[in-house]
Design an enzyme around this catalytic site. Structure first.
Site, PDB file in Angstrom:
ATOM      1  CB  CYS A  87      26.564  38.237  32.179  1.00 12.43           C
ATOM      2  SG  CYS A  87      25.232  39.141  31.362  1.00 12.43           S
ATOM      3  CG  HIS A 139      36.523  43.075  50.934  1.00 11.94           C
ATOM      4  ND1 HIS A 139      37.518  43.894  51.418  1.00 11.94           N
ATOM      5  CD2 HIS A 139      35.552  43.078  51.880  1.00 11.94           C
ATOM      6  CE1 HIS A 139      37.155  44.375  52.614  1.00 11.94           C
ATOM      7  NE2 HIS A 139      35.978  43.885  52.908  1.00 11.94           N
TER       8      HIS A 139
HETATM    9 ZN    ZN Z   1      24.956  37.658  29.537  1.00 10.59          ZN
END
Ligand code: ZN
Length: 246
Positions: free
Chosen positions: A135, A127
């Site tokens: 990001c 998991h």
């Molecule tokens: Zn970024």
């Protein structure tokens, strides 16, 4: 009549001393002795509903992350992050077993990094991990510490939202991790299933790939696998493994 715990532990020790390829498959119960509660059960569910108005499965779902990102992180930081948690006797015993050269993999449903913190090297995280974050726009990586220093929704320098590398409800598991887990389980002579009631699929189905000699279940409550097990122990997993792997 059930065997005495000390007899069961002696039997487990004998199994682990003679096995050449042990695999451990663990869940939330492995970390409860480290002070990390199972957010999916009992009080975890109650608190999620009381404080946020939704069940945990909703709060940490892919859809909820996309549409209620701020609430997601509020819940996530409060209920899923335990940066100060330390490995317990179970994590440490499994790391010792790997060092002996007879445990080939730890497969875990947990996202807390405690097996690695205890010294285990081959950990398959079904998991994901709260320690990896990236990001969503530029894919830059962020540590857990960097997530914790930001209040609200963590943002990348590029303006993108930072997402934890955790498998949310509604998201698929990593095929590479699944494949390696199947490979490890199918080649094992001993499989220890610990601290999981084996209800979360598809992860729970992995145990079906085992065809070795010894299936050992260690859990506080009974599981669906107990009847087919060589040994089913109902006791705290840290206590059991510490005694079986001195
Ligand atoms: Zn970024």
């Amino acid at each position: 009549m059930e065997e005495a715990l000390s007899d069961q532990i002696a039997k487990l020790k004998e199994i682990l001393d003679t096995s050449k390829r042990t695999v451990f498959f663990g869940g939330a119960g492995t970390s409860t002795e480290s002070g990390i509660p199972d957010f999916r059960s009992g009080d975890g569910v109650f608190q999620a509903i009381k404080q946020f108005g939704y069940e945990p499965e909703v709060l940490i779902s892919h859809d909820f992350f996309l549409h209620h990102t701020e609430t997601f992180f509020e819940y996530y930081k409060k209920f899923l992050l335990f940066p100060d948690a330390e490995p317990n006797d179970a994590h440490r015993a499994l790391a010792r077993l790997e060092q002996r050269g007879t445990l080939t993999a730890v497969i875990t449903q947990n996202i807390d990094n405690l097996h690695q913190k205890a010294g285990s090297k081959n950990v398959l995280e079904l998991h994901g991990s709260v320690y990896r974050n990236y990001c969503m726009r530029c894919h830059k990586s962020y540590s857990l510490a960097e997530i914790l220093t930001q209040s609200g929704v963590p943002k990348c320098g590029c303006g993108g939202t930072i997402k934890p590398d955790v498998v949310l409800y509604g998201e698929g598991l990593d095929e590479r991790i699944i494949g390696e887990s199947v490979r490890q389980i199918s080649r094992a002579d001993t499989l220890i299933i610990g601290g999981t009631s084996l209800v979360v699929y598809p992860a729970a189905g992995l145990a079906d790939y085992f065809n070795g000699d010894n299936l050992v279940v260690i859990n506080m409550s009974r599981t669906s696998r107990d009847s087919g097990a060589t040994l089913a122990i109902s006791a705290p997993i840290g206590e059991v493994l510490k005694a079986a792997v001195p």
